[in-house]
Design a protein around this motif. Structure first.
Motif, PDB file in Angstrom:
ATOM      1  N   ALA A 157       0.857  -1.189   0.000  1.00 19.12           N
ATOM      2  CA  ALA A 157       0.000   0.000   0.000  1.00 19.12           C
ATOM      3  C   ALA A 157       0.894   1.240   0.000  1.00 19.12           C
ATOM      4  O   ALA A 157       2.125   1.143   0.035  1.00 19.12           O
ATOM      5  CB  ALA A 157      -0.937  -0.019   1.198  1.00 19.12           C
ATOM      6  N   PHE A 158       0.266   2.403  -0.048  1.00 20.24           N
ATOM      7  CA  PHE A 158       0.994   3.667  -0.182  1.00 20.24           C
ATOM      8  C   PHE A 158       0.745   4.564   1.032  1.00 20.24           C
ATOM      9  O   PHE A 158      -0.372   4.624   1.547  1.00 20.24           O
ATOM     10  CB  PHE A 158       0.534   4.422  -1.444  1.00 20.24           C
ATOM     11  CG  PHE A 158       0.391   3.594  -2.675  1.00 20.24           C
ATOM     12  CD1 PHE A 158       1.221   2.505  -2.933  1.00 20.24           C
ATOM     13  CD2 PHE A 158      -0.599   3.885  -3.612  1.00 20.24           C
ATOM     14  CE1 PHE A 158       1.086   1.740  -4.088  1.00 20.24           C
ATOM     15  CE2 PHE A 158      -0.759   3.132  -4.759  1.00 20.24           C
ATOM     16  CZ  PHE A 158       0.077   2.051  -5.005  1.00 20.24           C
ATOM     17  N   LEU A 159       1.777   5.248   1.451  1.00 20.19           N
ATOM     18  CA  LEU A 159       1.653   6.277   2.484  1.00 20.19           C
ATOM     19  C   LEU A 159       1.973   7.619   1.839  1.00 20.19           C
ATOM     20  O   LEU A 159       3.012   7.767   1.177  1.00 20.19           O
ATOM     21  CB  LEU A 159       2.622   6.004   3.641  1.00 20.19           C
ATOM     22  CG  LEU A 159       2.429   6.859   4.901  1.00 20.19           C
ATOM     23  CD1 LEU A 159       1.110   6.509   5.585  1.00 20.19           C
ATOM     24  CD2 LEU A 159       3.589   6.651   5.879  1.00 20.19           C
ATOM     25  N   VAL A 160       1.076   8.602   2.016  1.00 19.41           N
ATOM     26  CA  VAL A 160       1.239   9.902   1.365  1.00 19.41           C
ATOM     27  C   VAL A 160       1.207  11.018   2.405  1.00 19.41           C
ATOM     28  O   VAL A 160       0.833  10.812   3.556  1.00 19.41           O
ATOM     29  CB  VAL A 160       0.146  10.140   0.304  1.00 19.41           C
ATOM     30  CG1 VAL A 160       0.215   9.059  -0.782  1.00 19.41           C
ATOM     31  CG2 VAL A 160      -1.248  10.162   0.934  1.00 19.41           C
ATOM     32  N   ARG A 161       1.587  12.203   1.965  1.00 17.56           N
ATOM     33  CA  ARG A 161       1.612  13.364   2.854  1.00 17.56           C
ATOM     34  C   ARG A 161       0.185  13.812   3.221  1.00 17.56           C
ATOM     35  O   ARG A 161      -0.785  13.440   2.559  1.00 17.56           O
ATOM     36  CB  ARG A 161       2.351  14.521   2.180  1.00 17.56           C
ATOM     37  CG  ARG A 161       3.765  14.203   1.707  1.00 17.56           C
ATOM     38  CD  ARG A 161       4.731  14.025   2.845  1.00 17.56           C
ATOM     39  NE  ARG A 161       6.052  13.584   2.381  1.00 17.56           N
ATOM     40  CZ  ARG A 161       6.997  13.145   3.189  1.00 17.56           C
ATOM     41  NH1 ARG A 161       6.783  13.062   4.492  1.00 17.56           N
ATOM     42  NH2 ARG A 161       8.178  12.763   2.709  1.00 17.56           N
ATOM     43  N   LYS A 162       0.091  14.606   4.257  1.00 11.99           N
ATOM     44  CA  LYS A 162      -1.193  15.116   4.743  1.00 11.99           C
ATOM     45  C   LYS A 162      -1.980  15.769   3.609  1.00 11.99           C
ATOM     46  O   LYS A 162      -1.455  16.601   2.863  1.00 11.99           O
ATOM     47  CB  LYS A 162      -0.952  16.125   5.861  1.00 11.99           C
ATOM     48  CG  LYS A 162      -2.228  16.639   6.518  1.00 11.99           C
ATOM     49  CD  LYS A 162      -1.898  17.565   7.671  1.00 11.99           C
ATOM     50  CE  LYS A 162      -3.168  18.052   8.364  1.00 11.99           C
ATOM     51  NZ  LYS A 162      -2.853  18.953   9.519  1.00 11.99           N
ATOM     52  N   GLY A 163      -3.229  15.364   3.470  1.00  7.18           N
ATOM     53  CA  GLY A 163      -4.077  15.914   2.426  1.00  7.18           C
ATOM     54  C   GLY A 163      -3.884  15.292   1.067  1.00  7.18           C
ATOM     55  O   GLY A 163      -4.555  15.671   0.103  1.00  7.18           O
ATOM     56  N   ASN A 164      -2.962  14.339   0.956  1.00  4.91           N
ATOM     57  CA  ASN A 164      -2.656  13.670  -0.312  1.00  4.91           C
ATOM     58  C   ASN A 164      -2.480  14.694  -1.429  1.00  4.91           C
ATOM     59  O   ASN A 164      -3.224  14.693  -2.428  1.00  4.91           O
ATOM     60  CB  ASN A 164      -3.765  12.672  -0.671  1.00  4.91           C
ATOM     61  CG  ASN A 164      -3.359  11.719  -1.790  1.00  4.91           C
ATOM     62  OD1 ASN A 164      -2.221  11.721  -2.261  1.00  4.91           O
ATOM     63  ND2 ASN A 164      -4.308  10.897  -2.236  1.00  4.91           N
ATOM     64  N   PRO A 165      -1.489  15.606  -1.301  1.00  3.69           N
ATOM     65  CA  PRO A 165      -1.347  16.714  -2.254  1.00  3.69           C
ATOM     66  C   PRO A 165      -1.105  16.281  -3.697  1.00  3.69           C
ATOM     67  O   PRO A 165      -1.430  17.029  -4.625  1.00  3.69           O
ATOM     68  CB  PRO A 165      -0.150  17.497  -1.706  1.00  3.69           C
ATOM     69  CG  PRO A 165       0.598  16.528  -0.854  1.00  3.69           C
ATOM     70  CD  PRO A 165      -0.442  15.639  -0.260  1.00  3.69           C
ATOM     71  N   LYS A 166      -0.551  15.095  -3.916  1.00  2.00           N
ATOM     72  CA  LYS A 166      -0.327  14.618  -5.282  1.00  2.00           C
ATOM     73  C   LYS A 166      -1.490  13.760  -5.803  1.00  2.00           C
ATOM     74  O   LYS A 166      -1.418  13.222  -6.908  1.00  2.00           O
ATOM     75  CB  LYS A 166       0.986  13.823  -5.355  1.00  2.00           C
ATOM     76  CG  LYS A 166       2.248  14.668  -5.081  1.00  2.00           C
ATOM     77  CD  LYS A 166       2.446  15.740  -6.159  1.00  2.00           C
ATOM     78  CE  LYS A 166       3.649  16.611  -5.901  1.00  2.00           C
ATOM     79  NZ  LYS A 166       4.924  15.992  -6.264  1.00  2.00           N
ATOM     80  N   ASN A 167      -2.537  13.653  -5.004  1.00  2.00           N
ATOM     81  CA  ASN A 167      -3.750  12.918  -5.395  1.00  2.00           C
ATOM     82  C   ASN A 167      -3.408  11.500  -5.873  1.00  2.00           C
ATOM     83  O   ASN A 167      -3.790  11.065  -6.961  1.00  2.00           O
ATOM     84  CB  ASN A 167      -4.510  13.671  -6.496  1.00  2.00           C
ATOM     85  CG  ASN A 167      -5.924  13.144  -6.692  1.00  2.00           C
ATOM     86  OD1 ASN A 167      -6.545  12.623  -5.766  1.00  2.00           O
ATOM     87  ND2 ASN A 167      -6.436  13.254  -7.912  1.00  2.00           N
ATOM     88  N   ILE A 168      -2.709  10.772  -5.021  1.00  2.00           N
ATOM     89  CA  ILE A 168      -2.294   9.408  -5.328  1.00  2.00           C
ATOM     90  C   ILE A 168      -3.443   8.446  -5.033  1.00  2.00           C
ATOM     91  O   ILE A 168      -3.967   8.410  -3.925  1.00  2.00           O
ATOM     92  CB  ILE A 168      -1.058   9.013  -4.490  1.00  2.00           C
ATOM     93  CG1 ILE A 168       0.088  10.006  -4.703  1.00  2.00           C
ATOM     94  CG2 ILE A 168      -0.634   7.584  -4.800  1.00  2.00           C
ATOM     95  CD1 ILE A 168       0.612  10.071  -6.114  1.00  2.00           C
ATOM     96  N   LYS A 169      -3.813   7.650  -6.053  1.00  2.00           N
ATOM     97  CA  LYS A 169      -4.914   6.695  -5.881  1.00  2.00           C
ATOM     98  C   LYS A 169      -4.539   5.278  -6.292  1.00  2.00           C
ATOM     99  O   LYS A 169      -5.063   4.318  -5.748  1.00  2.00           O
ATOM    100  CB  LYS A 169      -6.132   7.152  -6.687  1.00  2.00           C
ATOM    101  CG  LYS A 169      -6.733   8.470  -6.204  1.00  2.00           C
ATOM    102  CD  LYS A 169      -7.932   8.855  -7.048  1.00  2.00           C
ATOM    103  CE  LYS A 169      -8.537  10.170  -6.562  1.00  2.00           C
ATOM    104  NZ  LYS A 169      -9.700  10.578  -7.402  1.00  2.00           N
ATOM    105  N   SER A 170      -3.676   5.144  -7.291  1.00  2.00           N
ATOM    106  CA  SER A 170      -3.371   3.809  -7.804  1.00  2.00           C
ATOM    107  C   SER A 170      -1.943   3.768  -8.313  1.00  2.00           C
ATOM    108  O   SER A 170      -1.212   4.769  -8.278  1.00  2.00           O
ATOM    109  CB  SER A 170      -4.342   3.436  -8.920  1.00  2.00           C
ATOM    110  OG  SER A 170      -4.023   4.151 -10.108  1.00  2.00           O
ATOM    111  N   TRP A 171      -1.552   2.605  -8.825  1.00  2.00           N
ATOM    112  CA  TRP A 171      -0.203   2.414  -9.351  1.00  2.00           C
ATOM    113  C   TRP A 171       0.092   3.375 -10.501  1.00  2.00           C
ATOM    114  O   TRP A 171       1.232   3.804 -10.675  1.00  2.00           O
ATOM    115  CB  TRP A 171      -0.028   0.974  -9.827  1.00  2.00           C
ATOM    116  CG  TRP A 171      -0.040  -0.032  -8.712  1.00  2.00           C
ATOM    117  CD1 TRP A 171      -1.116  -0.731  -8.245  1.00  2.00           C
ATOM    118  CD2 TRP A 171       1.078  -0.439  -7.904  1.00  2.00           C
ATOM    119  NE1 TRP A 171      -0.755  -1.543  -7.205  1.00  2.00           N
ATOM    120  CE2 TRP A 171       0.592  -1.398  -6.981  1.00  2.00           C
ATOM    121  CE3 TRP A 171       2.428  -0.099  -7.888  1.00  2.00           C
ATOM    122  CZ2 TRP A 171       1.422  -2.009  -6.043  1.00  2.00           C
ATOM    123  CZ3 TRP A 171       3.261  -0.722  -6.957  1.00  2.00           C
ATOM    124  CH2 TRP A 171       2.756  -1.659  -6.048  1.00  2.00           C
TER     125      TRP A 171
END
Length: 338
Positions: A122-136
């Motif tokens: 799975a993925f861990l992203v920064r607060k607010g998911n600023p890069k809008n990461i959803k999938s591979w």
């Protein structure tokens, strides 16, 4: 005469006391595990010590060794006296089996392919998911930087590599050229390749490197919800499709036969299948097999479709030779980063 008899009697009493103490104190066991499993086994081991004491009357001691599993396997091959392995990658257990340290049929020694629990990437992203990461697909964008361990030293990272490969294999209907290009782009986005999972966590959460940390789902959730990095507001992203990551266990036959610890080692690994430990494993966000625990914790884990690498790419021996051997596909794709 009386003093001589007294001395003999005292010597016998001391010997008997020492023998009783030795019998009660029992043996020690060394378990080698993956880099990010410290807290997990710090919770499991005291419970096993209590279990063994209740069963045998002995005060057994469990020692731990943690590192990337490929490094652990090499250390064992070079002579490190490890009784059991609780790894995160089957290829590293297979390597020990090829050297005669572990039984060739080690997968049949314990249930579920000798895997008491499993996870996924799975993925861990920064607060607010600023890069809008959803999938591979988002991980190969030019504006995204990744952190995960080095696949040459970490079973954790090899599952990340395989997760990307299997996703791309479905996306491009098995077109290997397109699959290679996808995975090469993902590898090119990696900002840092620490040797193990813990180093990757530190690089991302403590040193503020990268936009996304890729690691086991269990570790992603532990980091996001744990006290150490809670203030950062890190967020978990579980992609809709990812790789099945099994956590294999094995007795190191050569060592336990030398040390006389086979019964202890076998009991230690079987203990991880008990309901008590299966429930404990879910508290560390691992997925388990025990039916009543699965039912009781069903709402704990997000829905995800897991792809078994073996069903797509063949047995682990073939996967290892094709992808992870010296000069194989991983090395070829890493070379494209330069």
């Amino acid at each position: 005469m009386f003093k001589s008899l007294l001395r003999v009697g005292l010597a016998v009493a001391v010997w008997a006391a020492a023998s009783t103490a030795w019998a009660q104190s029992g043996p020690t066991l060394l378990n080698a595990s993956y880099d990010i499993a410290r807290e997990l086994f710090a919770a499991i081991n005291p419970k096993f010590v209590e279990h063994w004491k209740k069963k045998t009357g002995q005060d057994v001691r469990i020692d731990q060794s943690h590192a990337g599993t490929s490094r652990q396997a090499q250390d064992i091959i070079q002579g490190k006296k490890v009784d059991t392995v609780t790894f995160n990658q089957a290829t590293d257990v297979d390597l020990l089996a090829k050297r005669g340290l572990v039984a060739s049929d080690w997968r049949k020694k314990f249930p579920n392919n000798a895997s008491p629990y499993y996870s996924t990437i799975a993925f861990l992203v920064r607060k607010g998911n600023p890069k809008n990461i959803k999938s591979w697909d988002d991980l190969v964008r030019d504006d995204v930087k990744l952190i995960f361990p080095n696949p040459k030293t970490s079973g954790n990272a090899r599952y990340t590599y395989l997760g990307a490969w299997l996703y791309a294999n479905e996306k491009f209907n098995g077109n290997e050229a397109q699959v290679r290009d996808f995975v090469a782009r993902l590898l090119a986005n990696v900002q840092n390749f620490p040797t193990g999972g813990r180093g990757a966590t530190v690089a991302f959460a403590q040193n503020n490197q990268g936009d996304v940390l890729l690691t086991f789902e269990s570790e992603v959730i532990n980091i996001a919800r744990g006290d150490e990095f809670k203030a950062l507001g890190l967020e978990v992203v579980v992609p809709p499709v990812s790789v099945l990551a099994e956590f294999p266990v094995a007795v190191v036959d050569k060592v336990v036969d030398e040390r006389g610890t086979r019964a202890l080692a076998t009991e230690y690994l079987n203990f991880q299948y008990t309901r008590e430990i299966q429930l404990l494993l879910t508290s560390f966000n691992y997925r388990v097999h025990e039916p009543t625990v699965v039912k009781a914790t069903a709402d704990k884990f997000p829905s995800i479709r897991l792809i078994d690498p073996v069903k797509v790419l063949g047995p682990w021996d073939k996967i290892s030779e094709t992808h992870f051997a010296s000069g194989a596909i991983l090395d070829q794709l890493l070379a494209r980063r330069r």
